[in-house]
Write a protein that holds these residues in place. Structure first.
Motif, PDB file in Angstrom:
ATOM      1  N   GLU A  55       0.835  -1.209   0.000  1.00 25.60           N
ATOM      2  CA  GLU A  55       0.000   0.000   0.000  1.00 25.60           C
ATOM      3  C   GLU A  55       0.873   1.264   0.000  1.00 25.60           C
ATOM      4  N   ALA A  56       1.959   1.234   0.750  1.00 26.65           N
ATOM      5  CA  ALA A  56       2.876   2.377   0.783  1.00 26.65           C
ATOM      6  C   ALA A  56       3.575   2.563  -0.559  1.00 26.65           C
ATOM      7  N   VAL A  57       3.808   1.450  -1.270  1.00 24.46           N
ATOM      8  CA  VAL A  57       4.405   1.528  -2.608  1.00 24.46           C
ATOM      9  C   VAL A  57       3.489   2.334  -3.531  1.00 24.46           C
ATOM     10  N   VAL A  58       2.196   2.077  -3.471  1.00 26.24           N
ATOM     11  CA  VAL A  58       1.237   2.808  -4.313  1.00 26.24           C
ATOM     12  C   VAL A  58       1.311   4.304  -4.016  1.00 26.24           C
ATOM     13  N   GLY A  59       1.320   4.661  -2.751  1.00 23.47           N
ATOM     14  CA  GLY A  59       1.412   6.071  -2.387  1.00 23.47           C
ATOM     15  C   GLY A  59       2.708   6.701  -2.851  1.00 23.47           C
ATOM     16  N   PHE A  60       3.812   5.993  -2.660  1.00 30.93           N
ATOM     17  CA  PHE A  60       5.113   6.491  -3.089  1.00 30.93           C
ATOM     18  C   PHE A  60       5.122   6.743  -4.595  1.00 30.93           C
ATOM     19  N   LEU A  61       4.673   5.756  -5.373  1.00 28.79           N
ATOM     20  CA  LEU A  61       4.698   5.884  -6.835  1.00 28.79           C
ATOM     21  C   LEU A  61       3.729   6.955  -7.329  1.00 28.79           C
ATOM     22  N   THR A  62       2.594   7.097  -6.681  1.00 24.43           N
ATOM     23  CA  THR A  62       1.650   8.152  -7.060  1.00 24.43           C
ATOM     24  C   THR A  62       2.315   9.515  -6.916  1.00 24.43           C
ATOM     25  N   ARG A  63       2.988   9.739  -5.779  1.00 26.97           N
ATOM     26  CA  ARG A  63       3.691  11.015  -5.565  1.00 26.97           C
ATOM     27  C   ARG A  63       4.824  11.183  -6.571  1.00 26.97           C
ATOM     28  N   LYS A  64       5.562  10.120  -6.822  1.00 21.88           N
ATOM     29  CA  LYS A  64       6.704  10.163  -7.744  1.00 21.88           C
ATOM     30  C   LYS A  64       6.261  10.647  -9.119  1.00 21.88           C
ATOM     31  N   TRP A  65       5.228  10.018  -9.675  1.00 22.51           N
ATOM     32  CA  TRP A  65       4.835  10.339 -11.047  1.00 22.51           C
ATOM     33  C   TRP A  65       3.992  11.605 -11.146  1.00 22.51           C
ATOM     34  N   GLN A  66       3.610  12.177 -10.025  1.00 24.68           N
ATOM     35  CA  GLN A  66       3.031  13.526 -10.048  1.00 24.68           C
ATOM     36  C   GLN A  66       4.127  14.569 -10.198  1.00 24.68           C
ATOM     37  N   ARG A  67       5.339  14.247  -9.744  1.00 23.99           N
ATOM     38  CA  ARG A  67       6.504  15.150  -9.841  1.00 23.99           C
ATOM     39  C   ARG A  67       7.322  14.895 -11.096  1.00 23.99           C
ATOM     40  N   GLU A  68       7.506  13.614 -11.441  1.00 24.39           N
ATOM     41  CA  GLU A  68       8.383  13.220 -12.548  1.00 24.39           C
ATOM     42  C   GLU A  68       7.528  12.970 -13.790  1.00 24.39           C
ATOM     43  N   LEU A  69       7.410  14.000 -14.612  1.00 28.11           N
ATOM     44  CA  LEU A  69       6.509  13.979 -15.763  1.00 28.11           C
ATOM     45  C   LEU A  69       7.218  13.448 -17.007  1.00 28.11           C
ATOM     46  N   ASP A  70       6.443  12.843 -17.914  1.00 25.34           N
ATOM     47  CA  ASP A  70       6.964  12.270 -19.167  1.00 25.34           C
ATOM     48  C   ASP A  70       8.106  11.291 -18.902  1.00 25.34           C
ATOM     49  N   TYR A  71       7.943  10.512 -17.868  1.00 22.79           N
ATOM     50  CA  TYR A  71       8.920   9.535 -17.366  1.00 22.79           C
ATOM     51  C   TYR A  71       9.135   8.412 -18.383  1.00 22.79           C
ATOM     52  N   ARG A  72      10.412   8.176 -18.724  1.00 23.36           N
ATOM     53  CA  ARG A  72      10.797   7.064 -19.596  1.00 23.36           C
ATOM     54  C   ARG A  72      12.028   6.404 -18.990  1.00 23.36           C
ATOM     55  N   LEU A  73      11.954   5.090 -18.791  1.00 18.24           N
ATOM     56  CA  LEU A  73      12.943   4.332 -18.036  1.00 18.24           C
ATOM     57  C   LEU A  73      13.512   3.178 -18.860  1.00 18.24           C
ATOM     58  N   ILE A  74      14.819   2.942 -18.705  1.00 17.99           N
ATOM     59  CA  ILE A  74      15.448   1.734 -19.238  1.00 17.99           C
ATOM     60  C   ILE A  74      16.203   1.069 -18.094  1.00 17.99           C
ATOM     61  N   LYS A  75      15.938  -0.227 -17.873  1.00 16.42           N
ATOM     62  CA  LYS A  75      16.637  -1.028 -16.865  1.00 16.42           C
ATOM     63  C   LYS A  75      17.512  -2.056 -17.572  1.00 16.42           C
ATOM     64  N   GLU A  76      18.587  -2.452 -16.898  1.00 14.15           N
ATOM     65  CA  GLU A  76      19.503  -3.451 -17.460  1.00 14.15           C
ATOM     66  C   GLU A  76      20.040  -4.312 -16.329  1.00 14.15           C
ATOM     67  N   ILE A  77      20.069  -5.606 -16.545  1.00 10.19           N
ATOM     68  CA  ILE A  77      20.597  -6.510 -15.525  1.00 10.19           C
ATOM     69  C   ILE A  77      22.092  -6.266 -15.345  1.00 10.19           C
ATOM     70  N   TRP A  78      22.520  -6.324 -14.105  1.00 11.70           N
ATOM     71  CA  TRP A  78      23.939  -6.199 -13.780  1.00 11.70           C
ATOM     72  C   TRP A  78      24.475  -7.546 -13.299  1.00 11.70           C
ATOM     73  N   ALA A  79      23.705  -8.214 -12.428  1.00  7.32           N
ATOM     74  CA  ALA A  79      24.111  -9.517 -11.900  1.00  7.32           C
ATOM     75  C   ALA A  79      22.885 -10.216 -11.328  1.00  7.32           C
ATOM     76  N   HIS A  80      23.014 -11.521 -11.113  1.00 10.04           N
ATOM     77  CA  HIS A  80      21.929 -12.277 -10.482  1.00 10.04           C
ATOM     78  C   HIS A  80      22.516 -13.482  -9.767  1.00 10.04           C
ATOM     79  N   ASP A  81      21.793 -13.956  -8.755  1.00 11.96           N
ATOM     80  CA  ASP A  81      22.205 -15.153  -8.028  1.00 11.96           C
ATOM     81  C   ASP A  81      21.025 -15.624  -7.193  1.00 11.96           C
ATOM     82  N   GLY A  82      20.582 -16.843  -7.432  1.00 14.08           N
ATOM     83  CA  GLY A  82      19.497 -17.403  -6.635  1.00 14.08           C
ATOM     84  C   GLY A  82      18.235 -16.580  -6.720  1.00 14.08           C
TER      85      GLY A  82
END
Length: 155
Positions: A55-82
């Motif tokens: 529930e707190a995640v929803v609130g956090f993200l709602t506030r985030k995207w009210q401030r950060e407009l036209d948001y475009r993200l790229i993620k890339e794996i760095w490492a993994h284990d288990g």
């Protein structure tokens, strides 16, 4: 019980799938959709803010995207284990005054047996950019498959 494949233990291929699914969800800018990949008792550190529970995640993200407009993200794996994945990312956004930023960061993720994220630790730095310096151009939403990945940009 909710299962969010792929589930641990991760192979390189399934870790890459998990990273792309996360990128796609975050690019939707839909806090409810994004929150569904986190355990009910998820724990985050995002910059200097601590977030506990879905529930707190929803609130956090709602506030985030009210401030950060036209948001475009790229993620890339760095490492993994288990049941853990390390990710690097960059995203571009502007504030309500039209100031553009590129945010760079790293995340460490830990998942439960159902593939839900139980821990997310993020370190993020914001760099002011001119609008002419933007590199991420696609219609808002999912990054098209043919769009270059993060390593292409040399960030």
């Amino acid at each position: 019980m909710t299962v969010k494949p792929p589930v641990p233990p991760f192979t390189l291929e399934t870790a890459k799938q998990k990273v792309r699914l996360a990128e796609d969800a975050w690019n939707s800018r839909d806090p409810e959709r994004v929150s569904q990949v986190y355990a009910l008792n998820t724990h985050w550190r995002n910059r200097a803010e601590f977030v506990d529970g879905r529930e707190a995640v929803v609130g956090f993200l709602t506030r985030k995207w009210q401030r950060e407009l036209d948001y475009r993200l790229i993620k890339e794996i760095w490492a993994h284990d288990g049941n853990r994945i390390a990710v690097r990312f960059a995203y571009e956004w502007h504030d309500d005054s039209g100031n553009w930023f590129r945010s760079f960061g790293n995340e460490n993720w830990e998942f439960d047996e159902q593939g839900l994220m139980i821990k997310r630790h993020a370190c993020i730095n914001d760099t002011p950019i001119n609008e002419s310096e933007r590199a991420f151009f696609w219609p808002l939403g999912r990054r098209p498959d043919e769009h270059p990945e993060l390593s292409h940009f040399g960030f």
